[in-house]
Design a protein around this motif. Structure first.
Motif, PDB file in Angstrom:
ATOM      1  N   ARG A  94      -4.740  23.241 -34.470  1.00  0.00           N
ATOM      2  CA  ARG A  94      -3.449  22.559 -34.620  1.00  0.00           C
ATOM      3  C   ARG A  94      -3.208  22.254 -36.097  1.00  0.00           C
ATOM      4  NH1 ARG A  94      -1.291  22.106 -29.863  1.00  0.00           N
ATOM      5  NH2 ARG A  94      -2.542  21.585 -28.061  1.00  0.00           N
ATOM      6  N   CYS A 138      -7.061  29.463 -32.794  1.00  0.00           N
ATOM      7  CA  CYS A 138      -6.136  28.662 -33.611  1.00  0.00           C
ATOM      8  C   CYS A 138      -6.542  27.196 -33.593  1.00  0.00           C
ATOM      9  CB  CYS A 138      -4.707  28.771 -33.052  1.00  0.00           C
ATOM     10  SG  CYS A 138      -4.035  30.431 -33.035  1.00  0.00           S
ATOM     11  N   ASN A 156       0.660  25.893 -35.917  1.00  0.00           N
ATOM     12  CA  ASN A 156      -0.791  26.030 -35.904  1.00  0.00           C
ATOM     13  C   ASN A 156      -1.271  27.025 -36.954  1.00  0.00           C
ATOM     14  OD1 ASN A 156      -0.862  24.320 -33.616  1.00  0.00           O
ATOM     15  ND2 ASN A 156      -0.299  26.051 -32.353  1.00  0.00           N
TER      16      ASN A 156
END
Length: 112
Positions: A110, A108, A38
């Motif tokens: 992906r 975050c 990520n």
């Protein structure tokens, strides 16, 4: 004039160096670092909170939802997933017979 030129060179140098922190190809509002698969904000922490919940589990879920809602409001979809957030800090406590939580983390998204 010389002082202004030195200042301008320092500002431009910092801006160019800062852009190297974002290895992703997607536009990010903050510099990113890769964490596993990520991409996470390098140093911009977000928080979420809850109160008045019947259990600690419910309070944590509500705080995580608050974390996600704030991120979607500011940046749109992509960074809101609490389960992949980095550097999590969780503080849950009881007050007046109910549970409350405050959560902090680096948002975050992906990686591809």
């Amino acid at each position: 004039m010389r002082r202004y030129a030195l200042w301008l060179a320092a500002v431009l140098g910092a801006a160019i160096a800062g852009s190297a922190l974002a290895p992703s190809t997607e536009a990010s509002p903050w510099p990113e670092v890769k964490v596993g698969r990520n991409y996470c904000f390098a140093d911009h922490v977000h928080y979420g909170s809850s109160k008045g919940q019947a259990s600690k589990k419910a309070a944590l879920a509500a705080a995580a939802a608050s974390f996600a809602e704030g991120i979607v409001f500011e940046y749109g979809n992509g960074y809101e997933n609490w389960s992949i957030a980095a550097s999590k800090k969780i503080n849950c406590y009881q007050e007046a017979g109910t549970w409350a939580c405050v959560v902090y983390a680096l948002p975050c998204r992906r990686g591809k």
